[in-house]
Write a protein that holds these residues in place. Structure first.
Motif, PDB file in Angstrom:
ATOM      1  N   MET A  82       0.823  -1.210   0.000  1.00  0.00           N
ATOM      2  CA  MET A  82       0.000   0.000   0.000  1.00  0.00           C
ATOM      3  C   MET A  82       0.858   1.260   0.000  1.00  0.00           C
ATOM      4  N   ALA A  83       1.972   1.233   0.763  1.00  0.00           N
ATOM      5  CA  ALA A  83       2.862   2.398   0.781  1.00  0.00           C
ATOM      6  C   ALA A  83       3.477   2.623  -0.591  1.00  0.00           C
ATOM      7  N   THR A  84       3.898   1.538  -1.254  1.00  0.00           N
ATOM      8  CA  THR A  84       4.486   1.655  -2.591  1.00  0.00           C
ATOM      9  C   THR A  84       3.465   2.181  -3.600  1.00  0.00           C
ATOM     10  N   LEU A 133      -0.459  11.054  -0.147  1.00  0.00           N
ATOM     11  CA  LEU A 133       0.696  11.325   0.712  1.00  0.00           C
ATOM     12  C   LEU A 133       0.406  10.917   2.162  1.00  0.00           C
ATOM     13  N   PHE A 134      -0.782  11.225   2.640  1.00  0.00           N
ATOM     14  CA  PHE A 134      -1.149  10.840   4.006  1.00  0.00           C
ATOM     15  C   PHE A 134      -1.241   9.320   4.126  1.00  0.00           C
ATOM     16  N   SER A 135      -1.752   8.666   3.084  1.00  0.00           N
ATOM     17  CA  SER A 135      -1.816   7.208   3.097  1.00  0.00           C
ATOM     18  C   SER A 135      -0.408   6.617   3.155  1.00  0.00           C
ATOM     19  N   PHE A 136       0.497   7.167   2.355  1.00  0.00           N
ATOM     20  CA  PHE A 136       1.887   6.700   2.361  1.00  0.00           C
ATOM     21  C   PHE A 136       2.522   6.914   3.728  1.00  0.00           C
ATOM     22  N   PHE A 137       2.288   8.066   4.323  1.00  0.00           N
ATOM     23  CA  PHE A 137       2.863   8.367   5.641  1.00  0.00           C
ATOM     24  C   PHE A 137       2.359   7.380   6.692  1.00  0.00           C
TER      25      PHE A 137
END
Length: 223
Positions: A82-84, A133-137
């Motif tokens: 998910m981060a990728t 961006l918030f999801s990645f963080f």
């Protein structure tokens, strides 16, 4: 001319923030239920199971080390994926925003489709970018805690050790909560993508998400 464009944006200004507020209100209520009646929710039940799982694994780590490693590996792989995905989408959106050759309007021009001016399209793209961006963080922070658990759970349960089952359980709970938050933020991108085709579609998607999430979050036999 600008006044006419802003008149076309009134649905964007009303429906999209309203849809976001509805979803925020639902998740605030869900957090309240998780804290007060955890066993009525899937998240609360899973958290309680984690608090029992960690001491059981640490108490008999020599026999259950493979189970611990495989379980944590699957969780870490999910957050990594998910981060990728989030950061790749961020890169794509950043390129689209900065490109002077990108599409600045959608094919629709009617008032029901909301504002289609270059500024409004840029707002939609920027909103999507911030969401990813918030999801990645969130997923990145989740990986930090899960990697710590992956090492600490192999520590022998020594009464004199600073690493206790309660501490490891707390780290695992943080990691899973951040992973869940990252997933929910990622889901928010679905109606935001539909926003490019009009605020009405985005609002309907926001409304549809609430019963779908409710069906996933709450246990029928306990509610």
């Amino acid at each position: 001319m600008e006044i006419m464009e802003w008149r076309k944006c009134y649905l964007d200004v009303i429906l999209v923030p309203l849809g976001v507020l509805i979803n925020i209100a639902y998740h605030a209520w869900l957090c309240h239920k998780v804290r007060t009646q955890p066993l009525t929710t899937a998240i609360g039940t899973y958290t309680e199971a984690q608090r029992l799982w960690v001491p059981a694994i640490m108490k008999d780590i020599e026999k259950r080390n493979i189970v611990a490693v495989q379980t944590l590996r699957n969780t870490i792989m999910g957050s990594t994926l998910m981060a990728t995905t989030s950061i790749i989408l961020c890169a794509g959106l950043a390129e689209a925003i900065s490109s002077t050759y990108g599409v600045t309007k959608t094919p629709f021009d009617d008032t029901v489709y909301g504002g289609q001016a270059e500024f409004m399209v840029a707002v939609k793209r920027a909103t999507l970018l911030v969401t990813f961006l918030f999801s990645f963080f969130s997923h990145s922070m989740s990986l930090t805690f899960l990697n710590q658990v992956n090492i600490l759970i192999s520590t022998l349960d020594d009464p004199k050790s600073m690493v206790t089952p309660e501490y490891v359980s707390h780290l695992l709970e943080k990691g899973c909560c951040l992973s869940t938050a990252g997933n929910r933020i990622f889901y928010l991108a679905i109606p935001l993508l539909l926003w490019f085709f009009g605020p009405l579609l985005a609002f309907l998607c926001f409304l549809t998400m609430v019963p779908l999430l409710y069906n996933h979050d709450f246990l029928y036999h306990c509610v």
